[in-house]
Design an enzyme around this catalytic site. Structure first.
Site, PDB file in Angstrom:
ATOM      1  N   CYS A 286     -75.442 -32.579  14.603  1.00 43.60           N
ATOM      2  CA  CYS A 286     -75.130 -33.334  15.819  1.00 43.60           C
ATOM      3  C   CYS A 286     -74.328 -32.488  16.793  1.00 43.60           C
ATOM      4  O   CYS A 286     -74.422 -32.668  18.012  1.00 43.60           O
ATOM      5  CB  CYS A 286     -74.381 -34.617  15.478  1.00 43.60           C
ATOM      6  SG  CYS A 286     -72.831 -34.368  14.588  1.00 43.60           S
ATOM      7  N   HIS A 833     -68.429 -37.022  14.505  1.00 41.91           N
ATOM      8  CA  HIS A 833     -69.796 -37.056  15.020  1.00 41.91           C
ATOM      9  C   HIS A 833     -69.795 -36.678  16.491  1.00 41.91           C
ATOM     10  O   HIS A 833     -68.889 -37.049  17.252  1.00 41.91           O
ATOM     11  CB  HIS A 833     -70.389 -38.449  14.831  1.00 41.91           C
ATOM     12  CG  HIS A 833     -71.813 -38.567  15.285  1.00 41.91           C
ATOM     13  ND1 HIS A 833     -72.835 -37.847  14.714  1.00 41.91           N
ATOM     14  CD2 HIS A 833     -72.383 -39.325  16.270  1.00 41.91           C
ATOM     15  CE1 HIS A 833     -73.975 -38.149  15.317  1.00 41.91           C
ATOM     16  NE2 HIS A 833     -73.720 -39.042  16.253  1.00 41.91           N
TER      17      HIS A 833
END
Length: 876
Positions: A286, A833
């Site tokens: 990510c 994230h």
């Protein structure tokens, strides 16, 4: 449209559906305006013209049935030899009934030209493919067949191949009863269609073409979650055919998809909108996806990599990567901007990345900014237009104007570094170094790719010190905030204000360790980086004297009794922080005792013990008798071993304190200080060190906990979460540009002093890039701890004005920027994230969360997760 492929189980041929070979059906004038501007040739290629006419004799395999029920739209396209003579008003392609067939690449270039044209007419506009006034693409299935008449192409649009609303749209577009309809083929696909030998032999055979219709949509918008006729027809298509929109299927899956900016139940994608394509997460990638989405939505880079960028690849650059990074990035960008693209798996790019940057190999989480820094540098070297870098030596300013020096530095830089990355992303700042000794000034002008701005909690530092008075008042801890890179004088100034220091007073700060002073902090120019968070500092509040007077430093010691193997022994033990006071010019033992007792007065438990000191108790008499029996008639005969006193050696009298001369480390050197004894301090330090032995009775009379309690400079708690801070981006920029001393590890070699020194450094922005990348330094590292700062940074979205921060005032250079992308990090250090927010025109932003792409409100893009900001300069 590509080549033909035969389905052996039917009489229908399907055209290649590769994204790069798609054919787009657009208004002719829309295409011509872009084409003429991009090529500069208004009289250039006109395309292959066709005139539409009623299809009275359809030649498909279902000819008889079709003619009976007449349920499909049927017409012919006849090639015209001289279209200009047949035009209604003598000018080609100006009628609203004139359309063009173009390839996918042609459509992308034309679309970008139109959007850029609109952006340039609006102050602060942005590159976008989803403007509110631009209709999205939708597919239309056509069945084509060659008629027996020369240059005649049969077209059938069936209800079975298209949803109801799209079929109705086609009936309106291709209505040829009221007025003429012309189609100009710029894609070149009709020529290959007519020349296909297989089709010439089988004129009744059909070819299924998916035409991408653009610029002709007037769908009814669905608001507040209500479905319109199109939504119902898509979801309830009796034939089971699903409408593929930009890689999303219009089946009954949950979420929502967009057609002409209208929301329906389905997939969370915007049909036909370029660039709204996600990246698959290959396993903790990510961070890479976030950085890539920001870069592939950088306007000039999109233009560049959709063009012939491979012509500029420098395969001979030893600092490059054989063009492999540039080619991998360019290929990935094209896939993400392909019409109708579905989420892309960036495996090829990741493998190239791991090859040239092994730190990003594997599937661990990494820093998106570190990847971004590597990628920008790698793209620059792969695309560097300089094949042979000349040797350039920086010249001294010699008193020349800064403008001339800066231009010389910049030209020297361009002589070695010239690429699209330099054109778009690189700026220049002025760096000024000043020697603290000889005041030598050194000025350089260096390029930068991005700005790494410290957050306020990293530019400022919280420190706690204990202020000890000599007037008998209680010691008080004070917490102050000072610049992290500041000097000692900054601390003294802040602490003086905090404790309301009078003009006739001064502060002497010392560090205490193991109950003794290990150093005095008296040099104003010393860096505060020399003070650690775990240190304990005491600030002694003293009277300010014109002449230097001696100081007395008291250290405390108590005697503890122990029994080792049944044998009694006493061990001296230090405690408490030292007390300090100024001495008169002439003093004796009695003065020492009086000063010490005065310093101890704030720690006294009650006044009752003070009255008891005037007489000797029965217990004192008993203890004195015991001492005489042990052969110690005089207290002065007792010398305490600083480490240990064995049984049989007398302990001090419990009646009062005993004072001994000692050194700065607390080791007893001399005998006990007598009441009338004249004393002198060390000639070198002008300080007299005294060790005070506390009898047990005195320990009971004073609160030694206050004397022992000394807070650390900064006490961090792992479980305690600090309240969220808020600061403006401008404050972060000011912290980056402020003057500060270099750290001990970054010493500067002064050419005048001929030695390394801790010079002061000042940065100024000089030349601003077209694309300004700002990195917010949220992550901090130490030997034992990794930390993330959750500070909320309030950054401008529509108007970042840097005019106040640019040293070079040039009226021709615009200093205003608009935000177009953000790389976000959610969660803790070492995990969390990454996502990206991207601006797509007007007030519309999109959240790129790996393969998921969803609209996001303007009020949601500012958060404490913002990590890297991407700004585009506004056209002046």
């Amino acid at each position: 449209m590509g080549g033909l492929s035969e389905d052996l189980s039917s009489t229908t041929l399907h055209l290649d559906s590769d994204n790069n070979q798609r054919v787009y059906f657009v208004p002719y004038r829309w295409w011509k305006d872009a084409h003429d501007s991009l090529t500069g040739d208004a009289d250039g290629e006109r395309g292959l013209p066709f005139l539409a006419s009623p299809g009275s004799s359809y030649a498909g395999p279902m000819k008889i049935i079709n003619n009976i029920f007449n349920s499909d739209l049927v017409f012919n396209l006849k090639r015209e030899e001289d279209s200009s003579q047949n035009s209604e008003n003598g000018e080609v392609g100006i009628s609203g009934r004139d359309y063009a067939l173009v390839s996918g690449e042609m459509w992308v270039q034309a679309l970008k030209w139109h959007i850029d044209s609109k952006s340039s007419t609006r102050n602060g506009g942005s590159f976008s493919v989803a403007e509110d006034n631009i209709a999205d693409v939708y597919p239309l299935q056509l069945r084509l067949s060659i008629q027996r008449e020369a240059n005649l192409l049969g077209v059938r649009i069936s209800k079975k191949d298209n949803v109801v609303e799209l079929f109705r749209r086609a009936c309106k577009i291709f209505n040829i009863e009221s007025e003429l309809l012309r189609i100009w083929d710029f894609s070149g696909q009709t020529i290959s269609f007519f020349s296909n030998s297989n089709m010439q032999r089988q004129s009744d055979q059909e070819v299924l073409l998916e035409l991408q219709v653009y610029g002709l949509s007037d769908f009814i918008k669905c608001k507040d979650g209500k479905k319109d006729e199109l939504a119902n027809s898509i979801l309830g298509n009796s034939s089971g055919t699903s409408l593929a929109m930009n890689g999303a299927s219009g089946t009954g899956s949950s979420g929502c998809f967009f057609v002409n900016s209208s929301v329906f139940s389905g997939s969370s994608r915007e049909a036909g909108s370029l660039g709204l394509t996600g990246l698959q997460n290959l396993g903790n990638t990510c961070f890479m996806n976030s950085a890539l989405q920001c870069l592939v939505h950088t306007p000039k880079l999109v233009d560049y990599f959709l063009g012939d960028y491979d012509k500029e690849i420098n395969y001979d650059n030893p600092l490059g990567m054989n063009g492999e990074i540039a080619l991998a990035f360019g290929d990935l960008l094209r896939k993400l901007w392909a019409p109708g693209a579905s989420p892309v798996a960036p495996r090829t790019f990741k493998s190239k990345l791991a090859r040239f940057a092994p730190q990003f190999s594997g599937f661990n989480q990494h820093d998106s900014q570190e990847l971004l820094a590597f990628l920008l540098d790698g793209l620059h070297e792969d695309l560097n237009r300089v094949k042979k870098k000349p040797y350039v030596e920086a010249k001294d300013g010699d008193g020349r104007p800064d403008n001339d020096i800066a231009d010389e530095y910049w030209q020297n830089h361009l002589a070695r570094s010239d690429s699209i990355i330099v054109d778009v992303c690189q700026g220049q700042y002025k760096s000024t170094l000043v020697c603290p000794v000889c005041k030598k000034v050194s000025t350089t002008f260096d390029p930068f790719m991005y700005l790494s701005l410290p957050l306020p909690s990293t530019t400022m530092r919280t420190m706690t010190l204990t202020v000890v008075n000599t007037d008998g008042s209680t010691p008080t801890p004070y917490t102050i905030t000072v610049p992290k890179s500041g000097k000692w004088e900054d601390l003294i100034k802040a602490l003086s204000i905090k404790c309301s220091l009078r003009e006739d007073e001064t502060l002497l700060v010392a560090e205490v360790y193991n109950y003794r002073i290990i150093r005095y902090l008296e040099e104003p120019a010393d860096s505060l980086s020399l003070i650690r968070d775990g240190d304990r500092l005491v600030a002694y509040r003293l009277a300010k004297d014109d002449e230097q007077v001696p100081l007395v430093v008291f250290m405390h010691q108590r005697i503890e009794e122990q029994y080792i193997n049944g044998k009694h022994s006493t061990i001296p033990k230090a405690f408490g922080f030292p007390l300090l006071a100024k001495l008169p010019s002439a003093f004796n033992g009695s003065d020492i005792q009086d000063i010490y007792k005065k310093l101890l007065s704030p720690f006294q438990v009650s006044t009752q013990y003070a009255l008891e000191e005037n007489h000797t108790s029965d217990i004192d008499t008993i203890e004195k008798t015991r001492e005489e029996e042990n052969g110690t008639n005089s207290p002065s005969a007792c010398v305490i071993d600083p480490l240990r006193s064995e049984d049989g050696v007398s302990s001090p009298s419990d009646a009062d304190f005993q004072f001994y001369t000692t050194d700065e480390k607390g080791t007893i050197k001399g005998s006990e200080i007598q009441v009338g004894e004249s004393l002198v301090g060390s000639e070198k330090s002008k300080r007299l060190y005294v060790l005070v032995s506390w009898p047990e009775k005195q320990i009971e009379r004073y609160d030694t906990r206050l004397l022992t309690s000394l807070p650390e400079v900064f006490k961090s708690s792992f479980f305690t979460k600090r309240p969220q801070e808020s600061v403006s981006l401008y404050k972060c920029l000011e912290g980056f540009l402020q003057e500060e001393p270099l750290g001990p590890e970054d010493m500067w070699f002064c050419p005048s002093c001929k030695k390394h020194c801790q010079a002061s450094k000042k940065l100024d922005l000089w030349r601003l890039p077209e694309i300004l990348v700002i990195h917010l330094k949220r992550f901090s590292y130490s030997r034992f701890l990794k930390n993330k700062l959750e500070t909320y940074v309030d950054f401008p979205v529509d108007d970042l004005d840097l005019s106040m921060y640019v040293a070079y005032k040039n009226d021709q250079t615009c200093t205003r920027y608009v935000l177009y992308a953000i790389s976000n990090h959610y969660g803790s250090m070492g995990g969390g994230h990454y996502t990206a927010f991207v601006h797509q025109g007007g007030d519309q932003w999109y959240d790129f969360d790996d393969s998921h792409v969803n609209p996001i409100g303007l009020d949601k893009i500012k958060s404490s997760a913002a990590y890297v900001l991407f700004y585009r300069r506004v056209v002046a």
